[in-house]
Design a protein around this motif. Sequence first.
Motif, short mmCIF file in Angstrom:
data_model
loop_
_atom_site.label_atom_id
_atom_site.label_comp_id
_atom_site.label_asym_id
_atom_site.label_seq_id
_atom_site.Cartn_x
_atom_site.Cartn_y
_atom_site.Cartn_z
N ASN A 106 -60.85 -84.11 -24.99
CA ASN A 106 -59.67 -84.15 -24.12
C ASN A 106 -59.58 -85.50 -23.40
OD1 ASN A 106 -61.86 -83.84 -22.44
ND2 ASN A 106 -60.86 -82.43 -21.03
N THR A 108 -58.54 -89.06 -21.91
CA THR A 108 -57.28 -89.51 -21.31
C THR A 108 -56.76 -90.71 -22.11
OG1 THR A 108 -58.23 -88.94 -19.17
CG2 THR A 108 -56.29 -90.36 -19.13
N TYR A 110 -54.73 -94.06 -21.60
CA TYR A 110 -54.16 -94.99 -20.61
C TYR A 110 -52.92 -95.65 -21.18
CZ TYR A 110 -58.35 -95.00 -17.55
OH TYR A 110 -59.36 -94.66 -16.69
N ASP A 114 -51.68 -98.35 -16.62
CA ASP A 114 -53.05 -97.93 -16.28
C ASP A 114 -54.05 -99.04 -16.64
OD1 ASP A 114 -52.17 -95.36 -15.56
OD2 ASP A 114 -52.35 -94.63 -17.61
N CYS A 184 -63.51 -97.79 -19.26
CA CYS A 184 -62.69 -96.82 -20.03
C CYS A 184 -63.59 -95.73 -20.60
CB CYS A 184 -61.93 -97.52 -21.16
SG CYS A 184 -60.57 -98.55 -20.62
N ALA A 189 -61.69 -92.37 -21.32
CA ALA A 189 -60.30 -92.79 -21.56
C ALA A 189 -60.22 -93.79 -22.70
CB ALA A 189 -59.73 -93.42 -20.29
#
Length: 279
Positions: A106, A108, A110, A114, A184, A189
């Motif tokens: 899951n 993220t 960016y 971001d 990150c 992410a």
Amino acid sequence: MDYLQGLNPSQKAAVEQTEGPVMIVAGAGSGKTKVVTCRVAHLIHKGVDPFHILVLTFTNKAAKEMRERIIKAVGVEANNIWMGTFHSVFAKILRVEANKIGYPNNFTIYDTDDSKSLIKTILKEMQLDDKLYNANFVYNRISSSKNNLISAAEYLSSPTIQAEDSSSGRGQIGQIYQTYAQRCFKAGAMDFDDLLFKTNVLFKEHADVLYKYQNRFKYLMVDEYQDTNFSQYLIVKKLAAINENICVVGDDAQSIYAFRGANIQNILNFETDYPDLKV
């Protein structure tokens, strides 16, 4: 077969040539979208499972329009086609496989804002002049590196890149890139370019995963092939390596994405990659 009605001889030949490597050279207004959609409809009509067809586009709008046209021609089974932009399709694959490269499923994603915001934070922490190290410039430098499959470690260890940055007075970009990549990763992410960069990492490090998708996507079609960058080119080449049922559509006179790393050589070298190519 009424989807074949209204095609001129060149378009019909492109639609019916379903096996092996194919390059369709089509300028603006030559019925390119019609040919792509008819070709997919023709594959399904011949008995190819839509689940084994991958169609890559550059815009969601193009993908939506094509899907609607294919559904009109062959019915709702066309919903099983893997079709979308490079980023949306490989984000979908990474959602399944990300844990193999150390990311949560899951993760993220960016967006550009971001990413730039994180870069600005890093610049502040490193006490660097934000006029010299403009966040847009740094972001584009990192983006371009990822599109050419240059990791932060490779960026830092390349004498050529380091000399280039030093001569422009920006010798710290490699360090910023490294910190950015670490942050990150720690945040679980990926940025927009990572969706392709990390897919390449996944396929390179996990042959079983590559094999799985090579067998799933027995037929590949790439629209606007002249706008692909090195990262996209390599993913497509790897996926097509077993079946070689790859069809690219493009216009070598019209690359609109050169500013974001599109490499016109990809379409020019296609013949070298596939000597038995039909054009």
